[in-house]
Design a protein around this motif. Structure first.
Motif, PDB file in Angstrom:
ATOM      1  N   VAL A  66       0.849  -1.199   0.000  1.00  0.00           N
ATOM      2  CA  VAL A  66       0.000   0.000   0.000  1.00  0.00           C
ATOM      3  C   VAL A  66       0.882   1.246   0.000  1.00  0.00           C
ATOM      4  O   VAL A  66       1.713   1.421   0.891  1.00  0.00           O
ATOM      5  N   PHE A  67       0.683   2.099  -0.987  1.00  0.00           N
ATOM      6  CA  PHE A  67       1.394   3.376  -1.015  1.00  0.00           C
ATOM      7  C   PHE A  67       0.608   4.353  -0.147  1.00  0.00           C
ATOM      8  O   PHE A  67      -0.422   4.880  -0.553  1.00  0.00           O
ATOM      9  N   CYS A  68       1.106   4.554   1.068  1.00  0.00           N
ATOM     10  CA  CYS A  68       0.420   5.394   2.044  1.00  0.00           C
ATOM     11  C   CYS A  68       1.372   5.664   3.194  1.00  0.00           C
ATOM     12  O   CYS A  68       1.818   4.737   3.863  1.00  0.00           O
ATOM     13  N   ILE A 128       1.863  -9.954  -5.738  1.00  0.00           N
ATOM     14  CA  ILE A 128       1.148  -9.311  -4.651  1.00  0.00           C
ATOM     15  C   ILE A 128       0.405  -8.079  -5.178  1.00  0.00           C
ATOM     16  O   ILE A 128       0.948  -7.330  -5.995  1.00  0.00           O
ATOM     17  N   PRO A 129      -0.837  -7.875  -4.758  1.00  0.00           N
ATOM     18  CA  PRO A 129      -1.597  -6.710  -5.219  1.00  0.00           C
ATOM     19  C   PRO A 129      -1.028  -5.394  -4.684  1.00  0.00           C
ATOM     20  O   PRO A 129      -0.399  -5.363  -3.614  1.00  0.00           O
ATOM     21  N   THR A 130      -1.280  -4.317  -5.415  1.00  0.00           N
ATOM     22  CA  THR A 130      -0.839  -2.988  -5.013  1.00  0.00           C
ATOM     23  C   THR A 130      -2.048  -2.071  -4.853  1.00  0.00           C
ATOM     24  O   THR A 130      -3.018  -2.157  -5.601  1.00  0.00           O
ATOM     25  N   ARG A 131      -1.944  -1.192  -3.858  1.00  0.00           N
ATOM     26  CA  ARG A 131      -3.012  -0.217  -3.601  1.00  0.00           C
ATOM     27  C   ARG A 131      -2.368   1.138  -3.339  1.00  0.00           C
ATOM     28  O   ARG A 131      -1.269   1.210  -2.791  1.00  0.00           O
ATOM     29  N   ILE A 132      -3.069   2.196  -3.710  1.00  0.00           N
ATOM     30  CA  ILE A 132      -2.633   3.537  -3.348  1.00  0.00           C
ATOM     31  C   ILE A 132      -3.765   4.224  -2.608  1.00  0.00           C
ATOM     32  O   ILE A 132      -4.918   4.184  -3.032  1.00  0.00           O
ATOM     33  N   ASN A 133      -3.447   4.792  -1.449  1.00  0.00           N
ATOM     34  CA  ASN A 133      -4.400   5.596  -0.685  1.00  0.00           C
ATOM     35  C   ASN A 133      -4.113   7.055  -1.018  1.00  0.00           C
ATOM     36  O   ASN A 133      -3.007   7.542  -0.775  1.00  0.00           O
ATOM     37  N   ILE A 169      -9.681   6.452  -2.486  1.00  0.00           N
ATOM     38  CA  ILE A 169      -9.713   7.913  -2.482  1.00  0.00           C
ATOM     39  C   ILE A 169     -10.530   8.421  -1.299  1.00  0.00           C
ATOM     40  O   ILE A 169     -11.659   7.978  -1.084  1.00  0.00           O
ATOM     41  N   SER A 170      -9.985   9.369  -0.564  1.00  0.00           N
ATOM     42  CA  SER A 170     -10.696   9.962   0.568  1.00  0.00           C
ATOM     43  C   SER A 170     -11.722  10.977   0.061  1.00  0.00           C
ATOM     44  O   SER A 170     -11.361  12.071  -0.373  1.00  0.00           O
ATOM     45  N   LEU A 171     -12.989  10.602   0.126  1.00  0.00           N
ATOM     46  CA  LEU A 171     -14.061  11.497  -0.304  1.00  0.00           C
ATOM     47  C   LEU A 171     -14.424  12.482   0.813  1.00  0.00           C
ATOM     48  O   LEU A 171     -14.625  13.671   0.559  1.00  0.00           O
ATOM     49  N   ASN A 172     -14.529  11.960   2.016  1.00  0.00           N
ATOM     50  CA  ASN A 172     -14.740  12.742   3.246  1.00  0.00           C
ATOM     51  C   ASN A 172     -16.145  13.312   3.422  1.00  0.00           C
ATOM     52  O   ASN A 172     -16.671  13.331   4.531  1.00  0.00           O
ATOM     53  N   THR A 173     -16.759  13.800   2.351  1.00  0.00           N
ATOM     54  CA  THR A 173     -18.057  14.461   2.445  1.00  0.00           C
ATOM     55  C   THR A 173     -18.686  14.550   1.059  1.00  0.00           C
ATOM     56  O   THR A 173     -17.951  14.536   0.066  1.00  0.00           O
TER      57      THR A 173
END
Length: 199
Positions: free
Chosen positions: A67-69, A94-99, A125-129
């Protein structure tokens, strides 16, 4: 300097402390580390090759994903992130994810979605609202009110190139009505919606 660190069953990659946002709820405002990672504040940004060399120190078979975070927005260093992701794809099964905050297009002043193809499996993706004004109020990002629509446009575009796109909000921070509006946004975009636990 902590470049790679473990959280649950994932190996996380900390490549930058830069971010165009100053979110009111950001963990790095109140702590220096995650899950006993050691301080995630970098003395300097490691090169892509330095990051790649770190993987040899870990037993990659024990992780479910990379995870890229870290303590920054990974897409601030998008080309280097994708160079590391390419190494992971070639070297490990191995799977990859990006936050991400989803503002990659504004950071780089171009459509970045095609760059993710074949290298990143999940974009979170951080939507937040569901509200553009509230989004700007929460994230305090440097791009202004256009940032909310840019995030949604990125989500819509990047789903053409990656297996899974998820928009997230944080539990306890929204009303039931706001969560329903977020779910509607995700449905319109054809992406997943996840309410992540408050840390």
């Amino acid at each position: 300097m902590v470049i790679l660190y473990e959280v649950h069953n994932g190996l996380y990659v900390n490549m930058t402390n830069r971010c165009p946002c100053a979110c009111v709820f950001c963990l790095r405002q109140t702590k220096d580390e995650m899950e006993n990672s050691g301080s995630l504040w970098l003395e300097r940004e490691p090169s892509a090759d330095e990051v790649i060399n770190e993987f040899s120190k870990f037993d990659m078979e024990k992780y479910e994903e990379v995870v890229f975070c870290g303590f920054g927005e990974p897409t601030e260093r998008l080309e280097d992130v994708l160079k590391v992701a390419e190494f992971i794809k070639k070297t490990y099964d191995i799977p990859t994810r990006i936050n991400t905050n989803g503002l990659s297009d504004l950071i780089h002043k171009k459509d970045t979605a095609p760059m993710f193809e074949g290298l990143i499996d999940t974009v979170s993706i951080s939507l937040n609202t569901p509200n553009p004004e509230r989004y700007l109020e929460l994230t305090r990002n440097k791009f202004g009110i256009e940032s909310f629509d840019a995030l949604l446009n990125f989500a819509k575009n990047v789903k053409k190139y990656v297996k899974k796109v998820v928009l997230t909000t944080v539990s306890t921070t929204l009303t039931a009505q706001e969560e329903a509006e977020c779910r509607d946004i995700c449905s319109r975009l054809g992406v997943d919606y996840r309410i992540r636990p408050f840390e």
